[in-house]
Design a protein around this motif. Structure first.
Motif, mmCIF file in Angstrom:
data_model
loop_
_atom_site.group_PDB
_atom_site.id
_atom_site.type_symbol
_atom_site.label_atom_id
_atom_site.label_comp_id
_atom_site.label_asym_id
_atom_site.label_seq_id
_atom_site.Cartn_x
_atom_site.Cartn_y
_atom_site.Cartn_z
ATOM 1 N N VAL A 96 0.847 -1.197 0.000
ATOM 2 C CA VAL A 96 0.000 0.000 0.000
ATOM 3 C C VAL A 96 0.886 1.252 0.000
ATOM 4 O O VAL A 96 1.829 1.361 0.789
ATOM 5 C CB VAL A 96 -0.933 0.025 1.221
ATOM 6 N N ASN A 97 0.558 2.206 -0.870
ATOM 7 C CA ASN A 97 1.317 3.456 -0.960
ATOM 8 C C ASN A 97 0.838 4.418 0.128
ATOM 9 O O ASN A 97 -0.072 5.221 -0.080
ATOM 10 C CB ASN A 97 1.146 4.089 -2.343
ATOM 11 N N THR A 98 1.450 4.321 1.283
ATOM 12 C CA THR A 98 1.075 5.166 2.414
ATOM 13 C C THR A 98 1.762 6.522 2.377
ATOM 14 O O THR A 98 1.142 7.545 2.675
ATOM 15 C CB THR A 98 1.446 4.472 3.733
ATOM 16 N N HIS A 99 3.053 6.550 2.003
ATOM 17 C CA HIS A 99 3.850 7.756 2.224
ATOM 18 C C HIS A 99 4.832 8.065 1.102
ATOM 19 O O HIS A 99 5.860 8.702 1.345
ATOM 20 C CB HIS A 99 4.652 7.624 3.527
ATOM 21 N N LYS A 100 4.535 7.667 -0.127
ATOM 22 C CA LYS A 100 5.520 7.879 -1.191
ATOM 23 C C LYS A 100 5.851 9.356 -1.364
ATOM 24 O O LYS A 100 7.022 9.740 -1.446
ATOM 25 C CB LYS A 100 5.011 7.287 -2.501
ATOM 26 N N GLY A 101 4.833 10.215 -1.433
ATOM 27 C CA GLY A 101 5.080 11.645 -1.578
ATOM 28 C C GLY A 101 5.755 12.241 -0.362
ATOM 29 O O GLY A 101 6.709 13.026 -0.475
ATOM 30 N N ALA A 102 5.288 11.853 0.814
ATOM 31 C CA ALA A 102 5.881 12.367 2.050
ATOM 32 C C ALA A 102 7.316 11.896 2.207
ATOM 33 O O ALA A 102 8.170 12.633 2.730
ATOM 34 C CB ALA A 102 5.044 11.929 3.250
ATOM 35 N N LEU A 103 7.597 10.673 1.775
ATOM 36 C CA LEU A 103 8.967 10.160 1.843
ATOM 37 C C LEU A 103 9.901 11.033 1.029
ATOM 38 O O LEU A 103 10.989 11.409 1.497
ATOM 39 C CB LEU A 103 9.003 8.716 1.334
ATOM 40 N N PHE A 104 9.492 11.375 -0.185
ATOM 41 C CA PHE A 104 10.335 12.236 -1.006
ATOM 42 C C PHE A 104 10.540 13.601 -0.343
ATOM 43 O O PHE A 104 11.676 14.073 -0.197
ATOM 44 C CB PHE A 104 9.716 12.419 -2.394
ATOM 45 N N LEU A 105 9.448 14.215 0.087
ATOM 46 C CA LEU A 105 9.547 15.562 0.657
ATOM 47 C C LEU A 105 10.349 15.579 1.954
ATOM 48 O O LEU A 105 11.253 16.407 2.135
ATOM 49 C CB LEU A 105 8.143 16.117 0.895
ATOM 50 N N LEU A 106 10.029 14.675 2.860
ATOM 51 C CA LEU A 106 10.745 14.637 4.134
ATOM 52 C C LEU A 106 12.183 14.151 3.948
ATOM 53 O O LEU A 106 13.090 14.579 4.669
ATOM 54 C CB LEU A 106 10.016 13.747 5.132
ATOM 55 N N GLY A 107 12.386 13.258 2.968
ATOM 56 C CA GLY A 107 13.749 12.832 2.682
ATOM 57 C C GLY A 107 14.618 13.998 2.250
ATOM 58 O O GLY A 107 15.757 14.152 2.705
ATOM 59 N N VAL A 108 14.079 14.839 1.369
ATOM 60 C CA VAL A 108 14.800 16.041 0.938
ATOM 61 C C VAL A 108 15.070 16.954 2.130
ATOM 62 O O VAL A 108 16.182 17.458 2.313
ATOM 63 C CB VAL A 108 14.000 16.785 -0.146
ATOM 64 N N LEU A 109 14.060 17.171 2.962
ATOM 65 C CA LEU A 109 14.234 18.070 4.106
ATOM 66 C C LEU A 109 15.240 17.521 5.110
ATOM 67 O O LEU A 109 16.029 18.277 5.693
ATOM 68 C CB LEU A 109 12.889 18.316 4.791
ATOM 69 N N CYS A 110 15.233 16.201 5.333
ATOM 70 C CA CYS A 110 16.218 15.602 6.241
ATOM 71 C C CYS A 110 17.632 15.798 5.700
ATOM 72 O O CYS A 110 18.567 16.135 6.441
ATOM 73 C CB CYS A 110 15.932 14.120 6.441
ATOM 74 N N TYR A 111 17.800 15.567 4.403
ATOM 75 C CA TYR A 111 19.101 15.764 3.776
ATOM 76 C C TYR A 111 19.547 17.226 3.914
ATOM 77 O O TYR A 111 20.704 17.504 4.260
ATOM 78 C CB TYR A 111 19.021 15.365 2.307
ATOM 79 N N CYS A 112 18.627 18.145 3.654
ATOM 80 C CA CYS A 112 18.968 19.574 3.738
ATOM 81 C C CYS A 112 19.214 20.012 5.178
ATOM 82 O O CYS A 112 20.101 20.838 5.440
ATOM 83 C CB CYS A 112 17.868 20.405 3.088
ATOM 84 N N ALA A 113 18.450 19.465 6.115
ATOM 85 C CA ALA A 113 18.705 19.757 7.524
ATOM 86 C C ALA A 113 20.087 19.252 7.912
ATOM 87 O O ALA A 113 20.819 19.912 8.676
ATOM 88 C CB ALA A 113 17.629 19.113 8.391
ATOM 89 N N GLY A 114 20.458 18.076 7.402
ATOM 90 C CA GLY A 114 21.794 17.558 7.660
ATOM 91 C C GLY A 114 22.879 18.460 7.091
ATOM 92 O O GLY A 114 23.901 18.706 7.743
#
Length: 283
Positions: A96-114
């Motif tokens: 089930v596609n629960t968080h595909k869009g959120a994964l991309f967005l939060l993944g980018v933000l985590c990388y940028c926060a890092g």
């Protein structure tokens, strides 16, 4: 020992969990209903968030490692791991596609926060989002025939557009949160009002793909009207959101794009609060 990357990853997971539990939400899974969905519930969303946390931590770690390098074009550093994170999500949710869009967005933000943390830059929303715009510059040029129905039919750029533009809607949600609190809204209602404003403003690829342009327009208008009638929240706000949710079930409309961006706003707020508390402790 808990590292700063661990903290960032934990906050990203917590943002997904908080968005999932926020209630009531129109058309979306929450703590009270499954919204317009028949294939997911709160327990599934929480399981998905747990599966993604290690990847959020990894993205933050990679950002710290690459902080000395120019941000332009650096998204390629986490793309393969983003696909691995998707696979972990689908494994945890039985496809089930629960968080595909959120994964991309939060993944980018985590990388940028890092990246910001690795450079000694305070983890403030505007700074992180500016970094994201540099990291994701040009990413929507990759959109093509396989980008999905919403892009093919309506030109909706979805999560990629949000990231490339520097998360303007996530920042809008934080501004609406502040406005709602200034009007006297409690924490839960303030986030609900921020969500309604996102639904009103966002070109939601999920709604467009599932329901088409007319329903998407009606949902945006209705969400804005509900928010305008109850700027300080209250019992009537919840009642009207539930009524709108009933309409969403009839339409099969689930504003998942708005929910994903709200999770980003929750994450950015948490990072800012963590930064503020650290500065006060240092002082």
């Amino acid at each position: 020992m808990i590292t700063q990357a661990d903290q960032i990853g934990a906050l990203a997971r917590a943002a997904l969990e908080r968005e999932a539990r926020l209630s009531p939400k129109p058309g979306l899974v929450d703590a009270q209903s499954c919204g317009a969905h028949t294939d997911m519930d709160l327990a599934l969303l929480l399981r998905s968030a747990k599966a993604l946390e290690p990847f959020f931590t990894f993205f933050a770690t990679r950002g710290m490692e690459q902080a000395p390098l120019p941000p332009e074009g650096s998204l390629s550093a986490i793309r393969a791991d983003g696909r691995a994170a998707e696979e972990a999500m689908f494994a945890a949710t039985s496809g089930v596609n629960t968080h595909k869009g959120a994964l991309f967005l939060l993944g980018v933000l985590c990388y940028c926060a890092g990246r910001c943390a690795g450079s000694g830059v305070p983890l403030l929303p505007e700074v992180i989002c500016q970094t994201a715009a540099c990291v994701c510059g040009g990413i929507t040029r990759e959109l093509g025939a396989d980008a999905g129905r919403a892009y093919a039919s309506f030109g909706a750029r979805g999560a990629r557009g949000e990231a490339e533009d520097g998360f303007p809607n996530a920042l809008l949600a934080l501004e609406q949160l502040r406005i709602a609190k200034a009007q006297g809204a409690g924490e839960n209602d303030a986030w609900l009002l921020a969500l309604l404003h996102l639904i009103e403003t966002l070109e939601d690829a999920n709604v467009l793909a599932r329901c088409g342009k007319d329903v998407a327009k009606e949902l945006r208008i209705r969400a804005g009207e509900v928010a305008a009638r109850h700027p300080a929240g209250g019992v009537e706000l919840a009642r009207e959101i539930r009524a709108l949710g009933a309409e969403c079930r009839l339409w099969r409309a689930s504003p998942g794009g708005a929910a994903d961006v709200l999770a980003c706003a929750i994450f950015l707020q948490a990072l800012a609060e963590m930064t503020e508390s650290k500065e006060l402790a240092d002082w």
